[in-house]
Write a protein that holds these residues in place. Structure first.
Motif, PDB file in Angstrom:
ATOM      1  N   UNK A  85      38.183  35.259  32.050  1.00 38.57           N
ATOM      2  CA  UNK A  85      39.010  35.507  33.229  1.00 38.57           C
ATOM      3  C   UNK A  85      39.076  36.984  33.586  1.00 38.57           C
ATOM      4  N   UNK A  86      39.287  37.836  32.612  1.00 36.43           N
ATOM      5  CA  UNK A  86      39.476  39.268  32.900  1.00 36.43           C
ATOM      6  C   UNK A  86      38.277  39.859  33.633  1.00 36.43           C
ATOM      7  N   UNK A  87      37.069  39.519  33.188  1.00 37.71           N
ATOM      8  CA  UNK A  87      35.877  40.074  33.832  1.00 37.71           C
ATOM      9  C   UNK A  87      35.676  39.469  35.214  1.00 37.71           C
ATOM     10  N   UNK A  88      35.969  38.168  35.361  1.00 35.51           N
ATOM     11  CA  UNK A  88      35.830  37.524  36.669  1.00 35.51           C
ATOM     12  C   UNK A  88      36.817  38.133  37.663  1.00 35.51           C
ATOM     13  N   UNK A  89      38.042  38.366  37.224  1.00 32.42           N
ATOM     14  CA  UNK A  89      39.055  38.988  38.082  1.00 32.42           C
ATOM     15  C   UNK A  89      38.635  40.401  38.474  1.00 32.42           C
ATOM     16  N   UNK A  90      38.130  41.158  37.511  1.00 33.27           N
ATOM     17  CA  UNK A  90      37.695  42.527  37.789  1.00 33.27           C
ATOM     18  C   UNK A  90      36.563  42.547  38.802  1.00 33.27           C
ATOM     19  N   UNK A  91      35.623  41.608  38.674  1.00 34.80           N
ATOM     20  CA  UNK A  91      34.501  41.542  39.621  1.00 34.80           C
ATOM     21  C   UNK A  91      34.994  41.188  41.023  1.00 34.80           C
ATOM     22  N   UNK A  92      35.948  40.250  41.113  1.00 35.32           N
ATOM     23  CA  UNK A  92      36.491  39.856  42.404  1.00 35.32           C
ATOM     24  C   UNK A  92      37.193  41.041  43.078  1.00 35.32           C
ATOM     25  N   UNK A  93      38.004  41.755  42.307  1.00 34.94           N
ATOM     26  CA  UNK A  93      38.739  42.897  42.858  1.00 34.94           C
ATOM     27  C   UNK A  93      37.780  44.011  43.279  1.00 34.94           C
ATOM     28  N   UNK A  94      36.715  44.203  42.513  1.00 35.32           N
ATOM     29  CA  UNK A  94      35.722  45.216  42.873  1.00 35.32           C
ATOM     30  C   UNK A  94      35.073  44.869  44.211  1.00 35.32           C
ATOM     31  N   UNK A  95      34.794  43.594  44.435  1.00 32.71           N
ATOM     32  CA  UNK A  95      34.196  43.174  45.709  1.00 32.71           C
ATOM     33  C   UNK A  95      35.192  43.341  46.859  1.00 32.71           C
ATOM     34  N   UNK A  96      36.471  43.088  46.594  1.00 32.71           N
ATOM     35  CA  UNK A  96      37.487  43.306  47.620  1.00 32.71           C
ATOM     36  C   UNK A  96      37.564  44.789  47.978  1.00 32.71           C
ATOM     37  N   UNK A  97      37.577  45.644  46.982  1.00 28.68           N
ATOM     38  CA  UNK A  97      37.612  47.089  47.235  1.00 28.68           C
ATOM     39  C   UNK A  97      36.383  47.553  48.012  1.00 28.68           C
TER      40      UNK A  97
END
Length: 208
Positions: free
Chosen positions: A29-41
């Protein structure tokens, strides 16, 4: 990951929410969340001045918490604003400006909401609305892909988007979800009253 076996949308939602809870507690979960937030940024950086106000959501039931990211986005430019939804009795949403630390009130569904009587936080029509997905799907219409959100079944966002798109033709509605939440036609299909998403953001891609 999702398997409906011909069950009702209510049962499908329950299954998806259970799987989301398990996913949020898992190792990936942590890496998936980080990847999602990076794409949002990355999207916000590219959007630049075209997005000056964002309606976010107060996370419930293991939804991705975007608040820290969006607070940082807002603080980097004095002209940027954030907003939270307020659920009206007629099942439409109004969006009111929100800042970190504001006193919120619980909705009928137990979701923290802005106080519509707070004169220091005006109502606004956002440039970008971020909507969490319980599930999502993609369909091809006239050669173009359209993305759809399965929510909690209240219909608030569909009613609201239909009106907001008349008021602001440039409005962007972005669904927030994960790749494993994608549904096929045998599991769920959008209904005629469902409003399409303009974009769908996951940990692996931004679909539009």
């Amino acid at each position: 990951m999702v398997d409906m076996h011909g069950n009702s949308p209510k049962t499908l939602r329950q299954d998806l929410l259970k799987q989301r809870k398990e996913f949020a507690a898992g190792k990936s979960y942590a890496s998936a969340k980080a990847d999602l937030i990076a794409r949002l940024n990355g999207f916000l950086l590219k959007a630049g001045q075209s997005v000056g106000s964002i309606a976010l959501y107060w996370p419930i039931q293991d939804e991705v918490d975007l608040r820290p990211t969006l607070i940082s986005w807002m603080k980097s430019d004095a002209h940027r604003r954030l907003a939270l939804p307020f659920a009206r009795p007629d099942k439409h949403l109004d969006f009111f400006e929100w800042q970190e630390g504001d006193l919120l009130i619980p909705s009928a569904h137990g979701v923290p909401e802005p106080n519509p009587n707070n004169t220091a936080r005006p109502q606004l029509i956002p440039d970008l609305i971020l909507i969490p997905c319980v599930g999502w799907s993609c369909s091809e219409i006239d050669g173009a892909n359209h993305y759809w959100r399965l929510g909690y079944g209240g219909g608030y966002f569909d009613r609201t988007l239909a009106q907001l798109r008349k008021d602001n033709p440039n409005l962007i509605c972005m669904g927030i979800g994960f790749g494993w939440q994608k549904l096929d036609d045998s599991q769920w299909a959008a209904q005629t009253h469902d409003e399409p998403l303009d974009m769908l953001l996951t940990e692996s891609d931004l679909f539009c």
